[in-house]
Design a protein around this motif. Structure first.
Motif, PDB file in Angstrom:
ATOM      1  N   PRO A  11      -8.127  -9.774   8.448  1.00  0.00           N
ATOM      2  CA  PRO A  11      -6.908  -9.573   9.241  1.00  0.00           C
ATOM      3  C   PRO A  11      -5.733 -10.266   8.565  1.00  0.00           C
ATOM      4  O   PRO A  11      -5.875 -11.372   8.022  1.00  0.00           O
ATOM      5  CB  PRO A  11      -7.246 -10.195  10.588  1.00  0.00           C
ATOM      6  N   ARG A  12      -4.563  -9.603   8.603  1.00  0.00           N
ATOM      7  CA  ARG A  12      -3.425 -10.101   7.837  1.00  0.00           C
ATOM      8  C   ARG A  12      -2.323 -10.668   8.724  1.00  0.00           C
ATOM      9  O   ARG A  12      -1.888 -11.786   8.539  1.00  0.00           O
ATOM     10  CB  ARG A  12      -2.855  -8.976   6.972  1.00  0.00           C
ATOM     11  N   ARG A  13      -1.831  -9.898   9.687  1.00  0.00           N
ATOM     12  CA  ARG A  13      -0.725 -10.385  10.496  1.00  0.00           C
ATOM     13  C   ARG A  13      -0.663  -9.651  11.820  1.00  0.00           C
ATOM     14  O   ARG A  13      -1.318  -8.620  12.015  1.00  0.00           O
ATOM     15  CB  ARG A  13       0.606 -10.251   9.762  1.00  0.00           C
ATOM     16  N   THR A  21      -4.060  -9.298  15.549  1.00  0.00           N
ATOM     17  CA  THR A  21      -3.911  -9.541  14.118  1.00  0.00           C
ATOM     18  C   THR A  21      -4.638  -8.435  13.361  1.00  0.00           C
ATOM     19  O   THR A  21      -5.865  -8.339  13.401  1.00  0.00           O
ATOM     20  CB  THR A  21      -4.465 -10.910  13.727  1.00  0.00           C
ATOM     21  N   ALA A  22      -3.861  -7.607  12.659  1.00  0.00           N
ATOM     22  CA  ALA A  22      -4.385  -6.385  12.064  1.00  0.00           C
ATOM     23  C   ALA A  22      -4.593  -6.532  10.561  1.00  0.00           C
ATOM     24  O   ALA A  22      -3.933  -7.329   9.895  1.00  0.00           O
ATOM     25  CB  ALA A  22      -3.419  -5.233  12.320  1.00  0.00           C
ATOM     26  N   THR A  23      -5.494  -5.731  10.035  1.00  0.00           N
ATOM     27  CA  THR A  23      -5.640  -5.605   8.592  1.00  0.00           C
ATOM     28  C   THR A  23      -4.493  -4.760   8.042  1.00  0.00           C
ATOM     29  O   THR A  23      -3.903  -3.939   8.752  1.00  0.00           O
ATOM     30  CB  THR A  23      -6.980  -4.950   8.233  1.00  0.00           C
ATOM     31  N   PRO A 257       4.548  -2.101   5.858  1.00  0.00           N
ATOM     32  CA  PRO A 257       4.304  -1.863   7.282  1.00  0.00           C
ATOM     33  C   PRO A 257       3.275  -2.857   7.803  1.00  0.00           C
ATOM     34  O   PRO A 257       2.550  -3.488   7.014  1.00  0.00           O
ATOM     35  CB  PRO A 257       3.744  -0.439   7.303  1.00  0.00           C
ATOM     36  N   ASP A 258       3.190  -3.026   9.110  1.00  0.00           N
ATOM     37  CA  ASP A 258       2.133  -3.886   9.650  1.00  0.00           C
ATOM     38  C   ASP A 258       0.759  -3.337   9.284  1.00  0.00           C
ATOM     39  O   ASP A 258      -0.138  -4.083   8.899  1.00  0.00           O
ATOM     40  CB  ASP A 258       2.256  -3.982  11.177  1.00  0.00           C
ATOM     41  N   VAL A 259       0.611  -2.013   9.414  1.00  0.00           N
ATOM     42  CA  VAL A 259      -0.658  -1.345   9.084  1.00  0.00           C
ATOM     43  C   VAL A 259      -0.329  -0.039   8.373  1.00  0.00           C
ATOM     44  O   VAL A 259       0.518   0.729   8.836  1.00  0.00           O
ATOM     45  CB  VAL A 259      -1.493  -1.042  10.348  1.00  0.00           C
TER      46      VAL A 259
END
Length: 317
Positions: A11-13, A21-23, A257-259
């Motif tokens: 998971p990144r942020r 917290t998403a990859t 992007p977030d994801v």
């Protein structure tokens, strides 16, 4: 035994204000009715084993098959996975669509329902009006059918209005080597400023940037080919320009992007996409410009670019 051939993705942020917290990479549509269901489920499970924790589906992906595959793959491992589903028909009652999707998934709820394929500012205004699809979706969230709501959209003006409305927790839109510049220059920074999660798609331009297709595997109506001699025998070979998987992936991840969703319905697609993501290093301005220029060449003659509003200055670069 776990598959060790894929890199691992921690998971990144945080995904906007959702608290999840998403990859950096998410799993796009994996449905294909030409492939046995057990193989589709195994391929999806393989991506989950690599640590990917965001998965996207919709009722219209192979007429519900995608939702069924996602539900089967998540049995016994639902915890820690952010599940996104869609409301496909924006001018029909929302609650029955939500309930039908949950039934196909075999889940009591998902993390996010998004209004699917909002294509214009006028369509956003229609779904956002009192009694419209967004208000109906908000009622579904209040009943616990999803934790969050948002839109998947193909128009920068609609996205700007959606983010500014404060009614979307996540917005989903195209980011990649061939997208309207406003997605990058207006929508992305505004979403960050307002704490709205960003989930991107069209990394590969619906496949147009990687191959000779009008999108999602559809063959070109007029397929330019050249002759190559091999062993004294002439054979046809495609002559249209292409980008590599790594170029598309590295370009999109540089936009941050977030994801970043990617369709990875086959193990070889997963191998290429995830190894490219694991090897990511941000591109500098010159590198971004070079990929954009090559993408502009690669997409010519490959049919409608439906994710960009029609405009002579539409594409970043």
């Amino acid at each position: 035994m776990a598959d060790t051939s894929l890199p691992r993705f921690p998971p990144r942020r945080g995904l906007g204000r959702t608290g999840f917290t998403a990859t950096a990479v998410g799993i796009g549509d994996v449905a294909d009715r030409t492939v046995p269901r057990a193989e589709l489920v195994a391929t999806l499970a393989r991506a989950l084993d690599a640590g990917l924790n965001v998965i996207d589906t919709a009722p219209g992906y192979e007429d519900g098959l995608s939702e069924e595959v996602v539900g089967e793959a998540l049995r016994g491992r639902r915890e820690g996975v952010f599940v996104i589903d869609k409301v496909d028909v924006l001018d029909a009652p929302v609650a029955p669509q939500v309930e039908a999707s949950l039934a196909r998934l075999g889940l009591p709820s998902v993390d996010l329902f998004a209004l699917h394929a909002v294509r214009s500012l006028e369509q956003w205004e229609a779904v956002a009006r009192p009694g419209g699809a967004l208000e109906q979706l908000e009622a579904c969230v209040a009943k616990g059918r999803a934790r969050f709501k948002g839109i998947s959209c193909h128009h920068p003006d609609a996205l700007v209005a959606a983010v500014r409305s404060g009614r979307c927790d996540v917005v989903m839109f195209p980011l990649g080597p061939f997208v309207d510049a406003r997605y990058v220059e207006e929508v992305l920074p505004l979403a960050r400023e307002r704490g709205v999660g960003v989930v991107s798609f069209k990394t590969f331009g619906a496949g147009k940037l990687l191959g000779d297709t009008e999108g999602y595997g559809r063959p070109l109506q007029a397929r330019p080919r050249g002759k190559v001699s091999s062993g004294g025998e002439a054979r046809d070979t495609p002559v249209l320009p292409h980008l590599t998987v790594a170029e598309c992936v590295h370009y999109t991840l540089t936009l941050d992007p977030d994801v970043m969703l990617m369709g990875m319905g086959f193990a070889n697609e997963q191998d290429a996409a995830l190894h490219a993501a694991a090897a990511f290093r941000p591109l500098d301005a010159a590198g971004l410009r070079t990929v954009r220029e090559r993408a502009r060449e690669a997409i010519q003659g490959k049919g409608e670019v439906w994710w960009n509003p029609p405009s002579p200055e539409a594409v970043a670069g």
